[in-house]
Design a protein around this motif. Structure first.
Motif, PDB file in Angstrom:
ATOM      1  N   PHE A 100       0.841  -1.205   0.000  1.00 20.59           N
ATOM      2  CA  PHE A 100       0.000   0.000   0.000  1.00 20.59           C
ATOM      3  C   PHE A 100       0.874   1.252   0.000  1.00 20.59           C
ATOM      4  O   PHE A 100       0.606   2.213  -0.743  1.00 20.59           O
ATOM      5  N   ASN A 101       1.917   1.269   0.818  1.00 25.59           N
ATOM      6  CA  ASN A 101       2.808   2.433   0.867  1.00 25.59           C
ATOM      7  C   ASN A 101       3.526   2.640  -0.460  1.00 25.59           C
ATOM      8  O   ASN A 101       3.758   3.784  -0.869  1.00 25.59           O
ATOM      9  N   ILE A 102       3.872   1.550  -1.127  1.00 19.50           N
ATOM     10  CA  ILE A 102       4.510   1.669  -2.445  1.00 19.50           C
ATOM     11  C   ILE A 102       3.574   2.384  -3.419  1.00 19.50           C
ATOM     12  O   ILE A 102       3.996   3.279  -4.170  1.00 19.50           O
ATOM     13  N   SER A 103       2.303   2.016  -3.409  1.00 15.06           N
ATOM     14  CA  SER A 103       1.358   2.639  -4.343  1.00 15.06           C
ATOM     15  C   SER A 103       1.192   4.130  -4.057  1.00 15.06           C
ATOM     16  O   SER A 103       1.083   4.941  -4.981  1.00 15.06           O
ATOM     17  N   GLN A 104       1.195   4.519  -2.775  1.00 14.73           N
ATOM     18  CA  GLN A 104       1.000   5.922  -2.425  1.00 14.73           C
ATOM     19  C   GLN A 104       2.236   6.770  -2.691  1.00 14.73           C
ATOM     20  O   GLN A 104       2.141   7.989  -2.801  1.00 14.73           O
ATOM     21  N   MET A 105       3.389   6.129  -2.784  1.00 16.15           N
ATOM     22  CA  MET A 105       4.628   6.875  -3.038  1.00 16.15           C
ATOM     23  C   MET A 105       4.622   7.563  -4.396  1.00 16.15           C
ATOM     24  O   MET A 105       5.407   8.484  -4.632  1.00 16.15           O
ATOM     25  N   ALA A 106       3.730   7.142  -5.283  1.00 12.81           N
ATOM     26  CA  ALA A 106       3.672   7.764  -6.613  1.00 12.81           C
ATOM     27  C   ALA A 106       3.405   9.261  -6.521  1.00 12.81           C
ATOM     28  O   ALA A 106       3.894  10.040  -7.346  1.00 12.81           O
ATOM     29  N   PHE A 107       2.656   9.668  -5.503  1.00 10.12           N
ATOM     30  CA  PHE A 107       2.329  11.095  -5.384  1.00 10.12           C
ATOM     31  C   PHE A 107       3.530  11.927  -4.949  1.00 10.12           C
ATOM     32  O   PHE A 107       3.516  13.145  -5.099  1.00 10.12           O
ATOM     33  N   ALA A 108       4.561  11.274  -4.414  1.00 14.88           N
ATOM     34  CA  ALA A 108       5.787  12.005  -4.073  1.00 14.88           C
ATOM     35  C   ALA A 108       6.546  12.438  -5.320  1.00 14.88           C
ATOM     36  O   ALA A 108       7.462  13.259  -5.246  1.00 14.88           O
ATOM     37  N   LEU A 109       6.162  11.893  -6.478  1.00 15.59           N
ATOM     38  CA  LEU A 109       6.835  12.226  -7.734  1.00 15.59           C
ATOM     39  C   LEU A 109       6.277  13.495  -8.385  1.00 15.59           C
ATOM     40  O   LEU A 109       6.802  13.929  -9.418  1.00 15.59           O
ATOM     41  N   LYS A 110       5.235  14.076  -7.801  1.00 16.55           N
ATOM     42  CA  LYS A 110       4.598  15.234  -8.433  1.00 16.55           C
ATOM     43  C   LYS A 110       5.566  16.394  -8.710  1.00 16.55           C
ATOM     44  O   LYS A 110       5.512  16.984  -9.796  1.00 16.55           O
ATOM     45  N   PRO A 111       6.472  16.753  -7.784  1.00 15.63           N
ATOM     46  CA  PRO A 111       7.417  17.835  -8.123  1.00 15.63           C
ATOM     47  C   PRO A 111       8.275  17.512  -9.339  1.00 15.63           C
ATOM     48  O   PRO A 111       8.485  18.370 -10.205  1.00 15.63           O
ATOM     49  N   ALA A 112       8.765  16.273  -9.407  1.00 15.66           N
ATOM     50  CA  ALA A 112       9.591  15.876 -10.554  1.00 15.66           C
ATOM     51  C   ALA A 112       8.782  15.885 -11.844  1.00 15.66           C
ATOM     52  O   ALA A 112       9.274  16.304 -12.902  1.00 15.66           O
ATOM     53  N   ILE A 113       7.523  15.440 -11.754  1.00 14.38           N
ATOM     54  CA  ILE A 113       6.647  15.439 -12.935  1.00 14.38           C
ATOM     55  C   ILE A 113       6.437  16.861 -13.435  1.00 14.38           C
ATOM     56  O   ILE A 113       6.472  17.128 -14.647  1.00 14.38           O
ATOM     57  N   GLY A 114       6.239  17.786 -12.501  1.00 12.55           N
ATOM     58  CA  GLY A 114       6.047  19.180 -12.891  1.00 12.55           C
ATOM     59  C   GLY A 114       7.266  19.756 -13.596  1.00 12.55           C
ATOM     60  O   GLY A 114       7.140  20.463 -14.606  1.00 12.55           O
ATOM     61  N   VAL A 115       8.442  19.456 -13.077  1.00 11.68           N
ATOM     62  CA  VAL A 115       9.677  19.958 -13.688  1.00 11.68           C
ATOM     63  C   VAL A 115       9.852  19.375 -15.092  1.00 11.68           C
ATOM     64  O   VAL A 115      10.188  20.095 -16.043  1.00 11.68           O
ATOM     65  N   ILE A 116       9.591  18.077 -15.226  1.00 11.68           N
ATOM     66  CA  ILE A 116       9.768  17.431 -16.533  1.00 11.68           C
ATOM     67  C   ILE A 116       8.787  17.992 -17.562  1.00 11.68           C
ATOM     68  O   ILE A 116       9.168  18.293 -18.704  1.00 11.68           O
ATOM     69  N   SER A 117       7.513  18.144 -17.175  1.00 12.01           N
ATOM     70  CA  SER A 117       6.520  18.646 -18.138  1.00 12.01           C
ATOM     71  C   SER A 117       6.808  20.085 -18.546  1.00 12.01           C
ATOM     72  O   SER A 117       6.534  20.484 -19.682  1.00 12.01           O
ATOM     73  N   ASP A 118       7.377  20.873 -17.636  1.00 14.19           N
ATOM     74  CA  ASP A 118       7.730  22.254 -17.978  1.00 14.19           C
ATOM     75  C   ASP A 118       8.977  22.318 -18.852  1.00 14.19           C
ATOM     76  O   ASP A 118       9.083  23.168 -19.744  1.00 14.19           O
ATOM     77  N   ALA A 119       9.917  21.414 -18.604  1.00 15.33           N
ATOM     78  CA  ALA A 119      11.201  21.477 -19.313  1.00 15.33           C
ATOM     79  C   ALA A 119      11.201  20.716 -20.627  1.00 15.33           C
ATOM     80  O   ALA A 119      11.975  21.039 -21.541  1.00 15.33           O
ATOM     81  N   VAL A 120      10.329  19.700 -20.737  1.00 20.93           N
ATOM     82  CA  VAL A 120      10.345  18.842 -21.932  1.00 20.93           C
ATOM     83  C   VAL A 120       8.951  18.794 -22.560  1.00 20.93           C
ATOM     84  O   VAL A 120       8.168  17.869 -22.301  1.00 20.93           O
TER      85      VAL A 120
END
Length: 223
Positions: A100-120
């Motif tokens: 369960f904790n592994i599945s919820q860890m996906a939301f910790a990636l939101k900052p990285a996702i934001g940087v990638i979508s802005d840069a690429v």
């Protein structure tokens, strides 16, 4: 000389007699939309008029689908169903907590996702094709979970696939927030914050439906 002081939503009128009279303030909204069927209907109509004055009908419908269907029913629905699902696979309590904790860890990636979508950007778009790709990827991940064998050997692959689905939801959530925040920043009518109400209303409605379906399915079909 009589003194008038203010406290919260009331006026305290001291006329010199030593007694205080509380005069309740009635807001302009309460005067315009009294708590009657006609007033409630007028208030709802005004809400949607303000919402559509800032956001296009297309974007408003997309927001409802994104936050009501995908994040509300999808994210909350999968969150609710994980316990009976992993229990049905024969997973222990400690293993379930790990998955369960592994599945919820996906939301910790939101900052990285934001940087990638802005840069690429993809084909010149910072959000469009990320949204499309995550919609497809999340759907495929859920389909794959249902194709796994129904035993404990499927627990780790299922957790990984649920992580992928949650990552897709996190991406759609973040990019949706970014887009409506951008449109709100351009708003000159003062009605832009209506989108925040719309997002949370659709999200919680989707979650309510998901909770009802999860309970009914667990009772009727079992884990």
């Amino acid at each position: 000389m009589p003194a008038t002081t203010y406290r919260d939503d009331y006026t305290i009128d001291d006329d010199g007699t030593g007694e205080e009279t509380l005069i309740e303030h009635v807001s302009a909204a309460e005067e315009a939309y009294p708590c009657t069927p006609a007033g409630i209907t007028a208030s709802i109509r005004d809400f949607f008029a303000g919402l559509l004055a800032v956001f296009t009908p297309r974007f408003t419908v997309w927001a409802a689908l994104n936050y009501g269907l995908i994040k509300g029913m999808g994210y909350l629905g999968i969150t609710y169903v994980q316990l009976p699902f992993f229990k049905g696979l024969g997973v222990s309590g400690s293993q379930y907590q790990k998955f369960f904790n592994i599945s919820q860890m996906a939301f910790a990636l939101k900052p990285a996702i934001g940087v990638i979508s802005d840069a690429v950007p993809i084909l010149g778009y910072h959000k469009r094709y990320y949204v499309l790709g995550c919609s497809v990827l999340g759907t495929l991940a859920l389909i794959a979970v249902n194709l796994l064998p129904h035993d404990v050997s499927a627990a780790a692959p299922a957790a990984a696939l649920i992580f992928v689905f949650m990552g897709a939801v996190a991406t759609l959530d973040l990019l949706g927030e970014g887009k409506y925040s951008e449109l709100m920043a351009r708003d000159t009518t003062g009605r832009g914050p209506s989108m925040v109400t719309w997002v949370w209303m659709t999200y919680m409605t989707g979650g309510l439906v998901a909770a009802g379906l999860e309970g009914a399915l667990s009772e009727g079909l079992g884990p």
